[in-house]
Write a protein that holds these residues in place. Structure first.
Motif, PDB file in Angstrom:
ATOM      1  N   SER A   1     -24.793 -46.547 -14.427  1.00 45.37           N
ATOM      2  CA  SER A   1     -25.829 -45.507 -14.469  1.00 45.37           C
ATOM      3  C   SER A   1     -26.197 -45.076 -15.876  1.00 45.37           C
ATOM      4  CB  SER A   1     -25.387 -44.294 -13.653  1.00 45.37           C
ATOM      5  OG  SER A   1     -24.204 -43.730 -14.195  1.00 45.37           O
ATOM      6  N   TYR A   2     -25.355 -45.350 -16.852  1.00 43.80           N
ATOM      7  CA  TYR A   2     -25.693 -45.034 -18.233  1.00 43.80           C
ATOM      8  C   TYR A   2     -24.919 -45.933 -19.182  1.00 43.80           C
ATOM      9  CZ  TYR A   2     -21.222 -42.549 -18.505  1.00 43.80           C
ATOM     10  OH  TYR A   2     -19.890 -42.243 -18.485  1.00 43.80           O
ATOM     11  N   THR A   3     -25.471 -46.078 -20.361  1.00 46.25           N
ATOM     12  CA  THR A   3     -24.792 -46.762 -21.458  1.00 46.25           C
ATOM     13  C   THR A   3     -24.980 -45.902 -22.692  1.00 46.25           C
ATOM     14  OG1 THR A   3     -25.208 -48.954 -20.522  1.00 46.25           O
ATOM     15  CG2 THR A   3     -24.686 -48.863 -22.867  1.00 46.25           C
ATOM     16  N   ILE A   4     -23.904 -45.705 -23.437  1.00 46.69           N
ATOM     17  CA  ILE A   4     -23.941 -44.967 -24.683  1.00 46.69           C
ATOM     18  C   ILE A   4     -23.531 -45.924 -25.794  1.00 46.69           C
ATOM     19  CG2 ILE A   4     -22.985 -43.045 -26.002  1.00 46.69           C
ATOM     20  CD1 ILE A   4     -22.386 -41.682 -23.284  1.00 46.69           C
ATOM     21  N   VAL A   5     -24.371 -46.032 -26.804  1.00 46.65           N
ATOM     22  CA  VAL A   5     -24.096 -46.909 -27.939  1.00 46.65           C
ATOM     23  C   VAL A   5     -24.078 -46.054 -29.196  1.00 46.65           C
ATOM     24  CG1 VAL A   5     -25.046 -48.761 -29.358  1.00 46.65           C
ATOM     25  CG2 VAL A   5     -25.059 -48.965 -26.874  1.00 46.65           C
ATOM     26  N   TYR A   6     -23.065 -46.257 -30.021  1.00 44.47           N
ATOM     27  CA  TYR A   6     -22.954 -45.545 -31.293  1.00 44.47           C
ATOM     28  C   TYR A   6     -23.340 -46.499 -32.415  1.00 44.47           C
ATOM     29  CZ  TYR A   6     -20.474 -42.034 -28.632  1.00 44.47           C
ATOM     30  OH  TYR A   6     -20.143 -41.072 -27.708  1.00 44.47           O
ATOM     31  N   LEU A   7     -24.229 -46.043 -33.282  1.00 47.20           N
ATOM     32  CA  LEU A   7     -24.695 -46.827 -34.417  1.00 47.20           C
ATOM     33  C   LEU A   7     -24.219 -46.173 -35.707  1.00 47.20           C
ATOM     34  CD1 LEU A   7     -28.436 -47.363 -33.368  1.00 47.20           C
ATOM     35  CD2 LEU A   7     -26.465 -48.818 -32.842  1.00 47.20           C
ATOM     36  N   ALA A   8     -23.924 -46.989 -36.707  1.00 45.44           N
ATOM     37  CA  ALA A   8     -23.482 -46.457 -37.997  1.00 45.44           C
ATOM     38  C   ALA A   8     -23.692 -47.520 -39.063  1.00 45.44           C
ATOM     39  CB  ALA A   8     -22.005 -46.056 -37.934  1.00 45.44           C
ATOM     40  N   ASN A   9     -23.440 -47.099 -40.315  1.00 45.97           N
ATOM     41  CA  ASN A   9     -23.399 -48.041 -41.427  1.00 45.97           C
ATOM     42  C   ASN A   9     -22.280 -47.617 -42.368  1.00 45.97           C
ATOM     43  OD1 ASN A   9     -24.428 -46.011 -43.120  1.00 45.97           O
ATOM     44  ND2 ASN A   9     -26.520 -46.740 -42.924  1.00 45.97           N
TER      45      ASN A   9
ATOM     46  N   GLU B   1     -25.128 -37.548 -33.670  1.00 52.10           N
ATOM     47  CA  GLU B   1     -26.273 -36.914 -33.023  1.00 52.10           C
ATOM     48  C   GLU B   1     -26.726 -37.861 -31.926  1.00 52.10           C
ATOM     49  OE1 GLU B   1     -30.679 -35.056 -33.880  1.00 52.10           O
ATOM     50  OE2 GLU B   1     -29.386 -35.529 -35.567  1.00 52.10           O
ATOM     51  N   ASN B   2     -27.148 -37.311 -30.793  1.00 52.15           N
ATOM     52  CA  ASN B   2     -27.561 -38.124 -29.651  1.00 52.15           C
ATOM     53  C   ASN B   2     -29.077 -38.153 -29.511  1.00 52.15           C
ATOM     54  OD1 ASN B   2     -27.066 -39.475 -26.916  1.00 52.15           O
ATOM     55  ND2 ASN B   2     -28.403 -37.775 -26.413  1.00 52.15           N
ATOM     56  N   TYR B   3     -29.605 -39.339 -29.221  1.00 47.23           N
ATOM     57  CA  TYR B   3     -31.002 -39.516 -28.809  1.00 47.23           C
ATOM     58  C   TYR B   3     -30.974 -40.290 -27.500  1.00 47.23           C
ATOM     59  CZ  TYR B   3     -32.703 -38.338 -33.528  1.00 47.23           C
ATOM     60  OH  TYR B   3     -33.003 -37.721 -34.713  1.00 47.23           O
ATOM     61  N   ASN B   4     -31.671 -39.803 -26.508  1.00 49.40           N
ATOM     62  CA  ASN B   4     -31.828 -40.552 -25.267  1.00 49.40           C
ATOM     63  C   ASN B   4     -32.978 -41.534 -25.448  1.00 49.40           C
ATOM     64  OD1 ASN B   4     -29.874 -38.839 -24.318  1.00 49.40           O
ATOM     65  ND2 ASN B   4     -30.942 -38.316 -22.453  1.00 49.40           N
ATOM     66  N   VAL B   5     -32.766 -42.779 -25.006  1.00 55.94           N
ATOM     67  CA  VAL B   5     -33.750 -43.837 -25.227  1.00 55.94           C
ATOM     68  C   VAL B   5     -34.100 -44.526 -23.915  1.00 55.94           C
ATOM     69  CG1 VAL B   5     -33.001 -44.185 -27.615  1.00 55.94           C
ATOM     70  CG2 VAL B   5     -32.007 -45.588 -25.797  1.00 55.94           C
ATOM     71  N   LEU B   6     -35.329 -45.022 -23.846  1.00 59.92           N
ATOM     72  CA  LEU B   6     -35.810 -45.680 -22.640  1.00 59.92           C
ATOM     73  C   LEU B   6     -35.426 -47.161 -22.599  1.00 59.92           C
ATOM     74  CD1 LEU B   6     -37.334 -44.584 -20.228  1.00 59.92           C
ATOM     75  CD2 LEU B   6     -39.469 -45.270 -21.321  1.00 59.92           C
TER      76      LEU B   6
ATOM     77  N   LEU C   1     -25.078 -42.304 -35.042  1.00 61.78           N
ATOM     78  CA  LEU C   1     -26.189 -41.995 -34.164  1.00 61.78           C
ATOM     79  C   LEU C   1     -25.823 -42.519 -32.785  1.00 61.78           C
ATOM     80  CD1 LEU C   1     -29.024 -40.914 -33.666  1.00 61.78           C
ATOM     81  CD2 LEU C   1     -29.898 -43.175 -34.329  1.00 61.78           C
ATOM     82  N   GLU C   2     -25.863 -41.648 -31.808  1.00 57.72           N
ATOM     83  CA  GLU C   2     -25.529 -42.007 -30.430  1.00 57.72           C
ATOM     84  C   GLU C   2     -26.827 -42.226 -29.670  1.00 57.72           C
ATOM     85  OE1 GLU C   2     -24.082 -39.518 -26.555  1.00 57.72           O
ATOM     86  OE2 GLU C   2     -23.000 -39.132 -28.408  1.00 57.72           O
ATOM     87  N   LEU C   3     -26.999 -43.410 -29.105  1.00 53.02           N
ATOM     88  CA  LEU C   3     -28.152 -43.711 -28.260  1.00 53.02           C
ATOM     89  C   LEU C   3     -27.666 -43.751 -26.814  1.00 53.02           C
ATOM     90  CD1 LEU C   3     -29.875 -46.600 -30.260  1.00 53.02           C
ATOM     91  CD2 LEU C   3     -30.266 -44.130 -30.436  1.00 53.02           C
ATOM     92  N   THR C   4     -28.307 -42.963 -25.974  1.00 54.98           N
ATOM     93  CA  THR C   4     -27.924 -42.919 -24.565  1.00 54.98           C
ATOM     94  C   THR C   4     -29.057 -43.467 -23.711  1.00 54.98           C
ATOM     95  OG1 THR C   4     -26.516 -40.988 -24.923  1.00 54.98           O
ATOM     96  CG2 THR C   4     -27.211 -41.421 -22.657  1.00 54.98           C
ATOM     97  N   TRP C   5     -28.737 -44.483 -22.914  1.00 57.36           N
ATOM     98  CA  TRP C   5     -29.689 -45.059 -21.978  1.00 57.36           C
ATOM     99  C   TRP C   5     -29.265 -44.654 -20.565  1.00 57.36           C
ATOM    100  CZ3 TRP C   5     -28.530 -48.510 -18.029  1.00 57.36           C
ATOM    101  CH2 TRP C   5     -29.627 -49.008 -17.330  1.00 57.36           C
ATOM    102  N   MET C   6     -30.204 -44.112 -19.807  1.00 54.48           N
ATOM    103  CA  MET C   6     -29.953 -43.685 -18.433  1.00 54.48           C
ATOM    104  C   MET C   6     -30.719 -44.612 -17.481  1.00 54.48           C
ATOM    105  SD  MET C   6     -28.079 -40.981 -19.053  1.00 54.48           S
ATOM    106  CE  MET C   6     -28.069 -39.931 -17.635  1.00 54.48           C
TER     107      MET C   6
END
Length: 123
Positions: free
Chosen positions: A40-48, A8-13, A55-60
Motif C-alpha cells: 500500500s505504500y513505499t517510502i524511499v530515502y534519498l541523500a548525498n 523531510e517528507n514529500y508525497n509523490v505520485l 529527503l523522504e519520498l512516500t508513494w501511496m
C-alpha cells in the motif's frame, strides 16, 4: 535537550519519475527503502555525501490524483558550490519555476509540484 533535523517528507505520485528527477537535478541517491507488506505504500530515502539530511519520498498505492500543495509557500533549500553550472542544468531540464536575481537565488519544481530553492554556497 537537543534536536537534529534528519529528513523531510514529500508525497509523490510516480516514485520512479521522482527518484530520477532528484538524481539528475540534485545528485540525490536512494539510501534505504521501506515497503508495506501489503504494497500500500513505499517510502524511499534519498541523500548525498554532502550532508546527513535525507529527503523522504512516500508513494501511496491508492493515490489517484496529484497532491494539493496549496500555494507552494514551503520549500527545501539546497546550497550549491557551482551556482552557474546548476542553473544551466536546471534550465536544460526545464524545471526552473521562479528566479529572484536580486537575491541571487532560484527555485526548481519537481514532478509533483514541490519547490526546491537553489542558493550559492556561502564562501
Amino acid at each position: 535537550m537537543k534536536f537534529r533535523m534528519i529528513h523531510e517528507n514529500y508525497n509523490v505520485l510516480d516514485l520512479e519519475r521522482s527518484k530520477a528527477f532528484y538524481q539528475k537535478a540534485l545528485g540525490l541517491e536512494e539510501v534505504r527503502r521501506i515497503t508495506a507488506p501489503d504494497g500500500s505504500y513505499t517510502i524511499v530515502y534519498l541523500a548525498n555525501a554532502e550532508s546527513d539530511f535525507q529527503l523522504e519520498l512516500t508513494w501511496m498505492r491508492d493515490m489517484d490524483r496529484p497532491y494539493d500543495l496549496g500555494d507552494c509557500e514551503f520549500h527545501l533549500a539546497f546550497a550549491v558550490d557551482d551556482f552557474e553550472a546548476a542553473h544551466r542544468l536546471h534550465t536544460e531540464m526545464g524545471c526552473i519555476c521562479l528566479e529572484n536575481a536580486a537575491m541571487g537565488i532560484y527555485f526548481i519544481q519537481d514532478p509533483d509540484g514541490y519547490w526546491l530553492e537553489i542558493v550559492p554556497a556561502v564562501r
